[in-house]
Scaffold this motif. Structure first.
Motif, PDB file in Angstrom:
ATOM      1  N   VAL A   1       6.581   2.668   1.563  1.00  0.00           N
ATOM      2  CA  VAL A   1       5.392   1.839   1.341  1.00  0.00           C
ATOM      3  C   VAL A   1       4.921   1.275   2.675  1.00  0.00           C
ATOM      4  O   VAL A   1       5.632   1.343   3.686  1.00  0.00           O
ATOM      5  N   TRP A   2       3.714   0.709   2.648  1.00  0.00           N
ATOM      6  CA  TRP A   2       3.176   0.005   3.811  1.00  0.00           C
ATOM      7  C   TRP A   2       2.920  -1.442   3.417  1.00  0.00           C
ATOM      8  O   TRP A   2       2.358  -1.722   2.361  1.00  0.00           O
TER       9      TRP A   2
ATOM     10  N   GLU B   1       1.036  -4.901   4.342  1.00  0.00           N
ATOM     11  CA  GLU B   1      -0.068  -5.483   5.118  1.00  0.00           C
ATOM     12  C   GLU B   1      -0.052  -6.991   4.954  1.00  0.00           C
ATOM     13  O   GLU B   1       0.075  -7.506   3.838  1.00  0.00           O
TER      14      GLU B   1
ATOM     15  N   LEU C   1       0.505  -4.391   9.905  1.00  0.00           N
ATOM     16  CA  LEU C   1       0.859  -3.303   9.002  1.00  0.00           C
ATOM     17  C   LEU C   1       2.207  -2.725   9.414  1.00  0.00           C
ATOM     18  O   LEU C   1       2.392  -2.314  10.562  1.00  0.00           O
TER      19      LEU C   1
ATOM     20  N   HIS D   1      -6.603  -0.018   6.461  1.00  0.00           N
ATOM     21  CA  HIS D   1      -6.186  -1.411   6.282  1.00  0.00           C
ATOM     22  C   HIS D   1      -6.242  -2.161   7.607  1.00  0.00           C
ATOM     23  O   HIS D   1      -6.106  -1.583   8.676  1.00  0.00           O
TER      24      HIS D   1
ATOM     25  N   HIS E   1       0.837  -1.195   0.000  1.00  0.00           N
ATOM     26  CA  HIS E   1       0.000   0.000   0.000  1.00  0.00           C
ATOM     27  C   HIS E   1       0.874   1.247   0.000  1.00  0.00           C
ATOM     28  O   HIS E   1       1.979   1.245   0.548  1.00  0.00           O
TER      29      HIS E   1
ATOM     30  N   GLN F   1      -0.349   4.045   1.399  1.00  0.00           N
ATOM     31  CA  GLN F   1      -0.696   4.741   2.634  1.00  0.00           C
ATOM     32  C   GLN F   1      -1.130   3.738   3.681  1.00  0.00           C
ATOM     33  O   GLN F   1      -1.535   2.616   3.365  1.00  0.00           O
TER      34      GLN F   1
END
Length: 378
Positions: free
Chosen positions: A365-366, A368, A319, A315, A309, A311
């Motif tokens: 970036v993220w 998850e 994370l 979510h 992701h 952001q």
């Protein structure tokens, strides 16, 4: 020591076999060559009728020695091997009625393809007329019809391997044993032969026992896989459960790719636990080995279970913020390497080639990933 477990989603052959008594049983089998070091340790293993079982592990793990003891080329130091209810531990190889396929094919160079395939029938005293019928059927089975008069030197590596397989099948054995038979082939041919072997197994319903160190080969062909390490079976299972639910850290690392996050258990129950990572961030996962609070653990996540992701908002699940450190082209997908912080190896994320916007090196970036697919090992 782990023994056989009921399958989650077995192939038809394995499902039917599961209801019957095992064809082969290893009970307390050990093997040592020097009287001190055990190459195989107290092995308990059931081989089901009609299944495709792969013995998988690194060099020196005991998988090939196990196959050689089943074939009769090695004798157990202790324990018993039982075939169809009869002990065969002291039975010589030629009386076990097993087909055998080796990595180097072991064809007779001075004999034609037909005579190579007929050899097991010749030593068993089968008539010439019956030999001709069976050889023709075996060659047709491996798609070598019309090549009976050729010499092995006139065939490609893949064709020679098919001759070796036809020779192993021509006398209708109870078991077909294969010791890394595709190891000498190039990648494309090896993958093609994997599909052919699996289809042949499906058609014949004969029990196959296959040795390899190639995890992809094992997952592609097998009904079940037994993972060996240091002379012991670490896990034996159907292929999807072996991949998705490794029973320990060794299996998780040996089967497939994983992102590994190091941390310490801060809360735990029978099924789940919370982990504090080296830099203080917290994630949750499945507490596979019942690690207690305070234990140092590895949290393993398959790359395809990690979603990327741009952001953090909106979510669920675990994370983590990360920085892209590399983008690698793999032909059928892209693989991102992501720096997830102090004391951690890079996280790996798989992206399809059709991904609209691919992050570049240095982008934030993220990551998850679901707790139910985050497996935690002591």
């Amino acid at each position: 020591m782990l023994t056989s477990q009921p399958p989650v989603a077995p192939a038809a052959t394995a499902s039917a076999a599961a209801d019957a008594a095992p064809l082969v049983r290893f009970r307390g089998v050990q093997k040592t060559y020097d009287g001190v070091h055990l190459v195989v340790r107290a092995l308990d293993l059931d081989i089901r009728r009609g299944e495709f079982l792969t013995l998988l592990g690194p060099s020196g793990s005991g998988k090939t020695t196990t196959l050689m003891m089943l074939a009769g080329f090695e004798t157990p130091t202790a324990g018993e091997i039982v075939l169809d209810g009869r002990p065969i531990t002291r039975t010589p190889p030629h009386k076990r009625h097993f087909g055998m396929v080796f990595q180097n094919y072991a064809l007779f160079p001075h004999m034609s393809v037909g005579k190579n395939v007929a050899y097991p029938l010749t030593v068993r005293g089968v008539s010439q007329v019956e030999q001709a019928t069976r050889v023709a059927r075996a060659l047709d089975m491996v798609r070598l019809t019309g090549m009976a008069d050729r010499l092995p030197s006139q065939l490609s590596g893949g064709q020679q391997q098919r001759v070796a397989l036809a020779r192993a099948l021509v006398f209708e054995p109870q078991l077909v044993l294969m010791d890394e038979p595709l190891g000498a082939l190039d990648k494309q041919l090896r993958e093609h032969m994997q599909i052919e072997l699996k289809e042949l197994h499906r058609q014949l319903g004969v029990t196959f026992v296959y040795v390899t160190h190639d995890q992809g080969e094992a997952l592609t062909m097998s009904d079940r896989v037994a993972v060996f390490n240091d002379g012991e079976i670490q896990q034996i299972d159907v292929v999807d459960r072996m991949y998705e639910a490794p029973s320990n850290r060794f299996v998780a690392g040996f089967i497939g790719d994983s992102t590994v996050l190091k941390g310490t258990v801060r809360a735990a129950d029978d099924e789940r636990c919370g982990i504090v990572l080296v830099d203080g961030r917290v994630i949750a996962g499945v507490n596979v080995n019942q690690a207690p609070v305070g234990a140092a653990v590895d949290a393993c996540i398959r790359p395809e279970r990690i979603v990327l992701h741009a952001q953090a908002a909106g979510h669920r699940g675990n994370l983590l913020q990360a920085t892209v450190s590399g983008v690698i082209y793999f032909g059928d997908h892209l693989r991102l390497l992501c720096d997830v912080g102090e004391g951690q190896a890079p996280a790996t994320v798989k992206l399809p080639l059709a991904t609209p916007v691919v992050p570049r090196t240095g982008d934030a970036v993220w990551l998850e990933f679901p707790p139910e697919f985050t497996r935690v090992y002591r």
